[in-house]
Design a protein around this motif. Structure first.
Motif, PDB file in Angstrom:
ATOM      1  N   THR A  42      38.902   5.941  73.086  1.00 11.82           N
ATOM      2  CA  THR A  42      39.752   4.999  72.779  1.00 11.82           C
ATOM      3  C   THR A  42      39.414   3.815  73.861  1.00 11.82           C
ATOM      4  O   THR A  42      39.486   4.369  74.993  1.00 11.82           O
TER       5      THR A  42
ATOM      6  N   HIS B 288      40.877   0.555  75.717  1.00 13.72           N
ATOM      7  CA  HIS B 288      42.050  -0.285  75.603  1.00 13.72           C
ATOM      8  C   HIS B 288      41.839  -1.700  76.118  1.00 13.72           C
ATOM      9  O   HIS B 288      41.192  -1.892  77.215  1.00 13.72           O
TER      10      HIS B 288
ATOM     11  N   ASP C  46      44.894  -7.810  76.764  1.00 12.00           N
ATOM     12  CA  ASP C  46      45.778  -8.733  75.865  1.00 12.00           C
ATOM     13  C   ASP C  46      45.827 -10.083  76.623  1.00 12.00           C
ATOM     14  O   ASP C  46      46.103 -10.322  77.649  1.00 12.00           O
TER      15      ASP C  46
ATOM     16  N   SER D 284      37.588   4.095  68.829  1.00 10.40           N
ATOM     17  CA  SER D 284      38.514   3.159  68.331  1.00 10.40           C
ATOM     18  C   SER D 284      38.944   2.286  69.446  1.00 10.40           C
ATOM     19  O   SER D 284      38.669   2.645  70.599  1.00 10.40           O
TER      20      SER D 284
ATOM     21  N   MET E 148      42.119  -0.625  71.012  1.00 10.15           N
ATOM     22  CA  MET E 148      43.526  -0.986  71.018  1.00 10.15           C
ATOM     23  C   MET E 148      43.712  -1.977  71.966  1.00 10.15           C
ATOM     24  O   MET E 148      43.182  -2.212  73.020  1.00 10.15           O
TER      25      MET E 148
ATOM     26  N   TYR F 130      35.336  -8.469  70.610  1.00 10.95           N
ATOM     27  CA  TYR F 130      36.453  -7.937  69.846  1.00 10.95           C
ATOM     28  C   TYR F 130      37.692  -9.049  69.273  1.00 10.95           C
ATOM     29  O   TYR F 130      38.261  -9.374  70.118  1.00 10.95           O
TER      30      TYR F 130
ATOM     31  N   SER G 266      40.009  -8.597  67.414  1.00 15.05           N
ATOM     32  CA  SER G 266      41.580  -8.091  66.999  1.00 15.05           C
ATOM     33  C   SER G 266      41.447  -6.614  67.556  1.00 15.05           C
ATOM     34  O   SER G 266      40.336  -6.038  67.411  1.00 15.05           O
ATOM     35  N   ALA G 267      42.396  -6.262  67.719  1.00 15.55           N
ATOM     36  CA  ALA G 267      42.709  -4.607  67.792  1.00 15.55           C
ATOM     37  C   ALA G 267      44.002  -4.282  67.452  1.00 15.55           C
ATOM     38  O   ALA G 267      44.940  -4.721  67.297  1.00 15.55           O
ATOM     39  N   ALA G 268      43.980  -2.618  67.314  1.00 19.85           N
ATOM     40  CA  ALA G 268      45.184  -2.351  66.721  1.00 19.85           C
ATOM     41  C   ALA G 268      46.057  -2.542  68.015  1.00 19.85           C
ATOM     42  O   ALA G 268      45.969  -2.268  68.884  1.00 19.85           O
ATOM     43  N   THR G 269      47.542  -2.455  67.634  1.00 23.92           N
ATOM     44  CA  THR G 269      48.622  -2.389  68.583  1.00 23.92           C
ATOM     45  C   THR G 269      49.722  -1.228  68.271  1.00 23.92           C
ATOM     46  O   THR G 269      49.605  -0.879  67.167  1.00 23.92           O
ATOM     47  N   HIS G 270      50.157  -0.689  69.269  1.00 25.59           N
ATOM     48  CA  HIS G 270      51.191   0.397  69.065  1.00 25.59           C
ATOM     49  C   HIS G 270      52.514   0.335  69.506  1.00 25.59           C
ATOM     50  O   HIS G 270      52.503  -0.771  70.518  1.00 25.59           O
TER      51      HIS G 270
END
Length: 304
Positions: free
Chosen positions: A132, A134, A137, A168, A170, A183, A185-189
Motif C-alpha cells: 500500500t 500512502h 494529500d 493499492s 490511499m 495519481y 485520485s486515491a482511496a480515503t479511509h
C-alpha cells in the motif's frame, strides 16, 4: 505456551487467527517520523520510547530468526519504514527466509533502486496485506517532503504498479497537486483515534483540536475487551530496541509483551482472548465471551 487445536493436540497460540503478523518499526527517529501525519501520535511515541533508534541489519536478522516463518512480516510500524536505510535489505532477507511480506509506505526515503529490488516480491494478500502506497494529500494532513527525487520514485512506482502484487494506493484527502500528474485520485479511509492515543496527542499537538471532527473514537466502557481483528492478538509491532508492542494502536507503548533480544517469540505471546485496557478504546475491541469471536477462531483452527 500453546493452545488445543484438536483434543490432545497442541498448537501455537497464533494458530487461532488469520494471517498472524509481526509489524516492523524500522526506526524511531529522535525528532519523529518526517512525514508526521496529523493522525499519527508521534509525540506520544517520542515521550515514552527508549533504546536503539534504528534497526541494524544484523539485529533485525537475529530477532526475525526467532519468529516462525508462517508469521507475516509487515513493513509499516509506528514510522515510515524507509527512513531506515536498511529497510530494503531487511525486507528481501525476510522474504528469502520464507516469510509472507506486506508493506505500508509513503515511499519517503525510498529510491528508484529500492523499488526495482522489491517490486517482484509476492506481497501477501489481505487481511491487511499487499503493498500500500500512502500518497500526500492537498490539505497536508500527511506532511510528505515532496522533492524531485520523491516524485521520480512515485513516477517509477506508477510505471511498474501492474507488476506489484496486491498493490493499492490511499491518501488522507485529495491527492496533492505536485503528484496528481502521477495519481489523479486515491482511496480515503475513516480515521480513528488510535485507541484514544490522539486525545493524548492533542495535548502535545494542539493543531489536532482543529480537526477533531475528522476522526472517530469509541469507548466500550470498563468491561473487559479483547481484539476482534482478523489477526486477533497476533498482529504485534517490533521496535528497534527489541520490544514487542501489543499492536499498531499502542503508540503509548503501554502494552509491551516482552523483548525479543532477551526472550523467545512463543514466550511473549498473550493467551488467546486476553483482555487489554487499550481494547476498550479501539473500534476493533470485542467482548471475549462474544460467540462470534470463539466460533471464528474454532473455524480457523479446523481449517489449519
Amino acid at each position: 505456551m500453546s493452545v488445543l487445536m484438536y483434543p490432545g493436540v497442541l498448537a501455537p497460540k497464533w494458530r487461532t487467527c488469520k494471517s498472524p503478523t509481526m509489524e516492523i518499526t524500522t526506526c524511531v527517529p529522535r525528532r519523529g517520523c518526517v512525514v508526521d501525519c496529523i493522525f499519527c501520535p508521534q509525540r506520544t511515541l517520542q515521550q515514552v520510547y527508549e533504546g536503539d533508534r534504528y534497526f541494524s541489519l544484523d539485529s533485525f536478522k537475529r530477532i526475525i530468526e526467532k519468529i516462525p516463518k508462517q508469521i507475516r512480516i509487515t513493513f509499516a510500524g509506528f514510522t515510515e519504514p524507509w527512513l531506515n536505510k536498511n529497510a530494503t535489505e531487511m525486507l528481501l532477507w525476510a522474504h528469502e527466509r520464507g516469510h509472507p511480506i506486506s508493506v505500508f509506505t509513503t515511499a519517503v526515503g525510498m529510491s528508484v533502486d529500492d523499488v526495482k529490488r522489491i517490486k517482484d516480491v509476492p506481497f501477501a494478500p489481505n487481511p491487511n496485506g499487499g503493498f500500500t502506497l500512502h500518497l500526500p494529500d492537498e490539505e497536508g494532513l500527511a506532511k510528505h517532503p515532496i522533492s524531485k527525487k520523491y516524485i521520480e520514485v512515485i513516477e517509477y512506482i506508477k510505471s511498474v504498479e501492474d507488476n506489484i502484487m496486491n498493490f493499492s494506493i490511499m491518501s488522507m484527502g485529495p491527492v496533492h497537486s505536485e503528484v496528481r500528474h502521477v495519481y489523479e485520485s486515491a482511496a480515503t479511509h475513516e480515521m480513528w483515534s488510535r485507541a484514544g492515543n490522539l486525545f493524548r496527542e492533542a495535548i502535545l499537538r494542539p493543531e489536532l483540536l482543529n480537526i477533531k471532527n475528522q476522526f472517530k473514537s469509541i469507548y466500550h466502557g470498563e468491561k473487559n475487551m479483547t481484539c476482534n481483528c482478523d489477526e486477533r492478538l497476533y498482529h504485534n509491532v517490533l521496535l528497534p530496541n527489541g520490544d514487542v508492542s501489543l499492536c499498531c494502536m499502542d503508540y503509548g507503548l503501554k502494552h509491551i509483551l516482552g523483548n525479543l533480544k532477551e526472550k523467545e517469540y512463543e514466550e511473549i505471546l498473550p493467551d488467546p482472548f486476553s483482555c487489554f485496557d487499550l481494547c476498550r478504546y479501539c473500534e476493533n475491541g470485542i467482548d471475549p465471551n462474544d460467540p462470534k469471536i470463539k466460533m471464528s477462531s474454532e473455524l480457523i483452527r479446523i481449517q489449519k
